[in-house]
Design a protein around this motif. Structure first.
Motif, PDB file in Angstrom:
ATOM      1  N   MET A  44       0.442  -1.595  -0.026  1.00 32.37           N
ATOM      2  CA  MET A  44       0.173   0.239   0.058  1.00 32.37           C
ATOM      3  C   MET A  44       1.160   1.270  -0.277  1.00 32.37           C
ATOM      4  O   MET A  44       2.249   1.136   0.686  1.00 32.37           O
ATOM      5  CB  MET A  44      -0.887   0.068   1.206  1.00 32.37           C
ATOM      6  N   TRP A  45       0.764   2.192  -0.789  1.00 30.67           N
ATOM      7  CA  TRP A  45       1.221   3.500  -0.560  1.00 30.67           C
ATOM      8  C   TRP A  45       0.501   4.396  -0.079  1.00 30.67           C
ATOM      9  O   TRP A  45       0.674   5.902  -0.430  1.00 30.67           O
ATOM     10  CB  TRP A  45       1.756   4.327  -2.088  1.00 30.67           C
ATOM     11  N   GLY A  46      -0.694   4.259   0.649  1.00 30.79           N
ATOM     12  CA  GLY A  46      -1.258   5.519   1.380  1.00 30.79           C
ATOM     13  C   GLY A  46      -2.546   4.434   2.167  1.00 30.79           C
ATOM     14  O   GLY A  46      -2.278   3.292   2.684  1.00 30.79           O
ATOM     15  N   ALA A  47      -3.611   5.054   2.118  1.00 31.03           N
ATOM     16  CA  ALA A  47      -5.166   5.097   3.208  1.00 31.03           C
ATOM     17  C   ALA A  47      -4.230   4.099   4.848  1.00 31.03           C
ATOM     18  O   ALA A  47      -4.261   3.083   4.795  1.00 31.03           O
ATOM     19  CB  ALA A  47      -5.739   3.621   2.150  1.00 31.03           C
ATOM     20  N   MET A  48      -2.836   5.575   5.186  1.00 24.85           N
ATOM     21  CA  MET A  48      -2.643   4.889   6.224  1.00 24.85           C
ATOM     22  C   MET A  48      -4.045   4.729   7.567  1.00 24.85           C
ATOM     23  O   MET A  48      -4.963   5.051   7.455  1.00 24.85           O
ATOM     24  CB  MET A  48      -2.230   6.012   6.989  1.00 24.85           C
ATOM     25  N   GLY A  49      -3.845   3.193   8.148  1.00 21.66           N
ATOM     26  CA  GLY A  49      -4.736   2.692   9.187  1.00 21.66           C
ATOM     27  C   GLY A  49      -5.331   1.630   8.439  1.00 21.66           C
ATOM     28  O   GLY A  49      -5.799   1.096   8.958  1.00 21.66           O
ATOM     29  N   GLN A  50      -5.004   1.047   7.343  1.00 24.33           N
ATOM     30  CA  GLN A  50      -6.363   0.021   6.519  1.00 24.33           C
ATOM     31  C   GLN A  50      -5.409  -0.692   6.577  1.00 24.33           C
ATOM     32  O   GLN A  50      -6.193  -1.813   5.852  1.00 24.33           O
ATOM     33  CB  GLN A  50      -7.027   1.150   5.931  1.00 24.33           C
ATOM     34  N   ALA A  51      -3.739  -0.734   6.369  1.00 25.58           N
ATOM     35  CA  ALA A  51      -3.348  -2.723   6.046  1.00 25.58           C
ATOM     36  C   ALA A  51      -4.459  -3.840   6.787  1.00 25.58           C
ATOM     37  O   ALA A  51      -4.054  -4.781   5.981  1.00 25.58           O
ATOM     38  CB  ALA A  51      -2.452  -2.370   6.499  1.00 25.58           C
ATOM     39  N   ALA A  52      -4.502  -3.752   8.205  1.00 26.18           N
ATOM     40  CA  ALA A  52      -4.452  -4.700   9.257  1.00 26.18           C
ATOM     41  C   ALA A  52      -6.638  -4.760   8.473  1.00 26.18           C
ATOM     42  O   ALA A  52      -6.618  -5.943   8.232  1.00 26.18           O
ATOM     43  CB  ALA A  52      -4.827  -4.868  10.741  1.00 26.18           C
ATOM     44  N   MET A  53      -7.340  -4.446   7.551  1.00 27.03           N
ATOM     45  CA  MET A  53      -8.986  -4.440   7.534  1.00 27.03           C
ATOM     46  C   MET A  53      -8.926  -4.423   5.974  1.00 27.03           C
ATOM     47  O   MET A  53      -9.150  -5.910   5.263  1.00 27.03           O
ATOM     48  CB  MET A  53      -9.400  -3.441   7.205  1.00 27.03           C
ATOM     49  N   VAL A  54      -7.808  -4.456   5.097  1.00 23.36           N
ATOM     50  CA  VAL A  54      -7.518  -5.308   4.025  1.00 23.36           C
ATOM     51  C   VAL A  54      -7.230  -6.482   4.120  1.00 23.36           C
ATOM     52  O   VAL A  54      -7.655  -7.622   3.179  1.00 23.36           O
ATOM     53  CB  VAL A  54      -6.249  -3.760   3.221  1.00 23.36           C
ATOM     54  N   GLY A  55      -6.480  -7.382   5.029  1.00 26.16           N
ATOM     55  CA  GLY A  55      -6.163  -7.765   5.075  1.00 26.16           C
ATOM     56  C   GLY A  55      -7.163  -9.028   5.668  1.00 26.16           C
ATOM     57  O   GLY A  55      -7.686 -10.188   5.253  1.00 26.16           O
ATOM     58  N   LEU A  56      -8.259  -8.127   6.238  1.00 28.90           N
ATOM     59  CA  LEU A  56      -9.101  -9.392   6.973  1.00 28.90           C
ATOM     60  C   LEU A  56     -10.389  -9.622   5.592  1.00 28.90           C
ATOM     61  O   LEU A  56     -11.128 -10.162   5.902  1.00 28.90           O
ATOM     62  CB  LEU A  56     -10.125  -8.519   8.127  1.00 28.90           C
ATOM     63  N   GLY A  57     -10.250  -8.290   4.690  1.00 26.29           N
ATOM     64  CA  GLY A  57     -11.168  -8.748   3.698  1.00 26.29           C
ATOM     65  C   GLY A  57     -10.781  -9.957   3.070  1.00 26.29           C
ATOM     66  O   GLY A  57     -11.330 -10.360   2.558  1.00 26.29           O
ATOM     67  N   LEU A  58      -9.870  -9.619   2.637  1.00 29.47           N
ATOM     68  CA  LEU A  58      -9.119 -10.529   2.331  1.00 29.47           C
ATOM     69  C   LEU A  58      -8.901 -11.596   2.988  1.00 29.47           C
ATOM     70  O   LEU A  58      -9.880 -12.601   1.558  1.00 29.47           O
ATOM     71  CB  LEU A  58      -7.458 -10.052   1.628  1.00 29.47           C
ATOM     72  N   ALA A  59      -9.057 -11.981   3.822  1.00 28.17           N
ATOM     73  CA  ALA A  59      -8.751 -13.563   4.489  1.00 28.17           C
ATOM     74  C   ALA A  59      -9.803 -13.470   4.399  1.00 28.17           C
ATOM     75  O   ALA A  59     -10.395 -15.282   4.285  1.00 28.17           O
ATOM     76  CB  ALA A  59      -8.427 -12.811   5.410  1.00 28.17           C
ATOM     77  N   LEU A  60     -11.001 -13.085   4.614  1.00 28.96           N
ATOM     78  CA  LEU A  60     -12.813 -13.447   4.423  1.00 28.96           C
ATOM     79  C   LEU A  60     -13.315 -13.573   3.136  1.00 28.96           C
ATOM     80  O   LEU A  60     -13.798 -15.007   3.622  1.00 28.96           O
ATOM     81  CB  LEU A  60     -13.624 -12.747   4.773  1.00 28.96           C
ATOM     82  N   ALA A  61     -12.600 -13.503   2.504  1.00 28.06           N
ATOM     83  CA  ALA A  61     -12.192 -13.964   0.432  1.00 28.06           C
ATOM     84  C   ALA A  61     -12.210 -14.519   0.086  1.00 28.06           C
ATOM     85  O   ALA A  61     -12.643 -15.506  -0.281  1.00 28.06           O
ATOM     86  CB  ALA A  61     -12.576 -12.571  -0.110  1.00 28.06           C
TER      87      ALA A  61
END
Lengths: 196, 175
Positions: A44-61
């Motif tokens: 990621m190059w931005g969206a600071m604070g959201q890396a773990a949530m991107v991981g959650l979305g991916l893990a659920l999918a």
């Protein structure tokens, strides 16, 4: 022995197999790239604070694939609520590893709250993560969490506050998204789920 | 007779193959949230702040799944910066927003964000569809999901406060 961030991340990503990797903005995005840029990295190059949530979305999918989020202490601190959200969802296939140099590395090495004793692993444990550790001398236990242990797992890896050469991944967001989806989903990445 | 717009939205989500719904509770979304929680084909993900929904949506799409976010208009103000990721990566995004600060509002602190919700979204390149009456809600949601996933775009449906029909704090608590 003080751990060095690039060595830690290279060790974590060695023989990674089918591991899916999200990196938070800044130093951890450069770290995963230094370990070898690949389509199944989403730096990621931005969206600071959201890396773990991107991981959650991916893990659920993708419940059958292991997902690793590698991020920094400053990035994690900006989105601490995500640890509670992940703890409630309990994704077994998700690990969050914070490379903790106790500094904001991209903005002048200012101290973060972890430099003053805020304990991220304790936060993760309080947020119902199955396992949460702080590693200071050896990353074997972290590898065990990422590759073998049912999660959600959390590790804070204390590292030196080195200022390292930049190793930049592609910065084109559409490319990063599209290459990841194609590598993961194959030809069906280019059609909608209901058309697969 | 008034249409049951929360049930209609839920049917649209199912028909479109949405599998993940991220939400921050709102009185206006109470029934839709309950329908999503009861639906075994949906993963309803409670968020601590709306901003988390943007990460959730991005990650779900990286993994090949469609998602939708539910929030109140105040929450739109919480996710402005992270909408930048949606734009530069062209992640599909569907937000269903219940409005406050409009006709019938009793809380002045809701007004500043309510008056600027559409403007804030449009400033960050999210297309806004205004659902001003119950009959139009499902149609707007249908269009938003279609456009988001067919064209890799960001879409928001704003459901007017008069559709939700809450006029007093006590009514909200009693819901």
């Amino acid at each position: 022995m003080t751990l060095r961030r690039r060595e830690v991340v290279s060790e974590l990503l060695k023989n990674r197999g089918e591991l899916l990797v999200i990196a938070g903005l800044g130093s951890t995005a450069w770290d995963i790239t230094a370990a070898g840029d690949t389509d199944l990295n989403f730096p990621m190059w931005g969206a600071m604070g959201q890396a773990a949530m991107v991981g959650l979305g991916l893990a659920l999918a993708q419940p059958k694939r292991r997902v690793l989020v590698v991020t920094g202490d400053g990035e994690m601190l900006m989105g601490l609520g995500a640890l509670a959200t992940i703890g409630v969802q309990q994704p077994e296939n998700l690990s969050v590893v914070v490379i903790d140099n106790e500094r904001y590395g991209e903005t002048g090495m200012q101290r973060t709250h972890t430099a003053d004793g805020v304990d991220l692993a304790a936060v993760a444990l309080a947020c119902k993560f199955k396992h949460a550790i702080t590693a200071t001398g050896d990353v074997a236990a972290v590898r065990e969490l990422v590759y073998k242990t049912a999660g959600p797992n959390f590790a804070a890896v204390k590292v030196a506050d080195d200022k390292l050469p930049l190793v930049l991944p592609p910065h084109e967001g559409v490319l990063l998204k599209a290459r990841f989806r194609r590598a993961l989903l194959g030809d069906s990445a280019d059609v909608l789920p209901e058309e697969r | 007779m008034q249409p049951d717009w929360p049930a209609e939205i839920h049917r649209e989500l199912a028909a479109a193959g949405v599998t993940v719904v991220g939400y921050v509770p709102d009185a206006g979304h109470k029934r839709l949230i309950e329908l999503c929680q009861a639906d075994r084909n949906l993963r309803a993900v409670l968020l601590t702040t709306e901003e988390e929904g943007i990460g959730l949506v991005a990650g779900a799409w990286l993994g090949g799944e469609k998602s939708v976010l539910l929030m109140q208009s105040s929450g739109v103000g919480n996710l402005v910066n992270v909408l930048g990721m949606i734009k530069v990566c062209r992640f599909p995004l569907v937000m269903i927003v219940t409005m406050r600060g409009e006709q019938g509002e009793f809380n002045p602190w809701q007004v500043p964000m309510g008056e600027n919700t559409a403007r804030v979204l449009e400033t960050m390149s999210v297309a806004v569809r205004q659902a001003g009456d119950p009959q139009t809600v499902a149609g707007h949601v249908h269009t938003a999901i279609g456009l988001a996933y067919e064209t890799q775009g960001a879409q928001a449906v704003l459901i007017a406060q008069r559709v939700i029909g809450i006029k007093t704090f006590q009514e909200q608590r009693n819901q």
